[in-house]
Design an enzyme around this catalytic site. Structure first.
Site, short mmCIF file in Angstrom:
data_model
loop_
_atom_site.label_atom_id
_atom_site.label_comp_id
_atom_site.label_asym_id
_atom_site.label_seq_id
_atom_site.Cartn_x
_atom_site.Cartn_y
_atom_site.Cartn_z
NE ARG A 155 -4.48 -7.52 -2.18
CZ ARG A 155 -3.39 -7.63 -2.93
NH1 ARG A 155 -2.67 -6.56 -3.20
NH2 ARG A 155 -3.03 -8.80 -3.42
CG ASP A 158 -3.94 1.12 0.91
OD1 ASP A 158 -3.71 0.01 0.39
OD2 ASP A 158 -4.12 2.17 0.26
NE ARG A 195 -4.29 6.81 1.89
CZ ARG A 195 -3.24 6.07 2.25
NH1 ARG A 195 -3.29 4.75 2.14
NH2 ARG A 195 -2.16 6.65 2.70
#
Length: 256
Positions: A49, A51, A195
């Site tokens: 995945r 974001d 992040r």
């Protein structure tokens, strides 16, 4: 036939890679493009995945396609219908059991930063203070390498079965006089992990934490112990590695 599909995308227009009930995703746009080109449903399975807002220089997906004599024509058709923020760079037949997610041996991300105002990169790079101590940030980054529990850098309430990751590389690299990128490679990543790692390293670079302090963050196994999650627009899924497949070379993908 099972194929690996090499994909690049700019993430600003999408709510991540994976299909969402009410938001536009990269997976949705590509599945719709393949369905139009082949007049059949074509489910895609991605390597992972991303974001909302995160970019990809290389996302790999697999799909089961009908035997096609002209793969180049299919590539052109899908690109014509997928939209300008997505590029399908190659469609490659692989063995029938190949799996884009489970067979990946490593994933690499890059986070871009610039320390001088630059209107040409600001949509794909984070503007950092010129006083950031990148040497201290690299000292801290080196301490993260190894097989560790990265709970402190994981999004809360995720569905991951384990928060153990084998982190193999983490380093800030300088580009010219005022641009940098942070490159990080691991066997797997947790949601929001890159992040959060970058945000914690920035705390080190600002002098709010010593390089050794990042070990206390790791040991806490608590997301509240780590730094803030950095903006998504500067993050790229840079590469996905496999033992049996290498994406065709494409220098045009190295846009940064």
């Amino acid at each position: 036939m099972r194929c690996f599909i090499d994909i690049a995308f700019r993430g600003a227009a999408f709510h991540g890679w994976q299909r969402q009930p009410a938001d536009t995703s990269v997976q949705q746009c590509l599945e719709e493009a393949f369905a139009k080109a082949l007049r059949m449903d074509v489910p895609l399975t991605g390597a992972g995945r991303t974001d909302a807002g995160v970019n990809a220089r290389r996302m790999v997906a697999h799909a089961d396609l009908p035997d096609i004599a002209d793969i180049a024509a299919l590539l052109r058709a899908v690109n014509a219908m997928a939209g300008t923020d997505i590029a399908v760079r190659s469609i490659t037949p692989v063995h029938p059991d190949a799996h884009a997610r489970f067979d990946a041996t490593a994933r690499t991300y890059r986070y871009y930063a610039h320390t001088a105002r630059n209107p040409f990169v600001r949509h794909l790079s984070w503007q950092a203070s010129p006083t950031l101590d990148f040497d201290a940030m690299n000292q801290a980054a080196a301490l993260l390498i190894g097989r560790r529990d990265f709970t402190s850098f994981a999004k809360l309430h995720s569905d991951a079965r384990t928060n153990i990751c084998d982190l193999r590389h983490a380093c800030w690299h300088r580009i010219g006089t005022d641009r940098w990128y942070f490159e990080i490679t691991a066997d797997r990543f947790l949601r929001n992990m890159v992040r959060a790692v970058v945000g914690t390293l920035v705390e080190v670079g600002r002098g709010k934490m010593t390089p050794a302090g990042i070990m206390q963050v790791l040991d806490a196994a608590d997301r509240c112990a780590a730094g803030t999650s950095m903006p998504a627009h500067a993050l790229f899924l840079w590469d996905v590695s496999y033992d049996y497949w290498t994406a065709p070379s494409d220098d045009a993908a190295d846009v940064m």
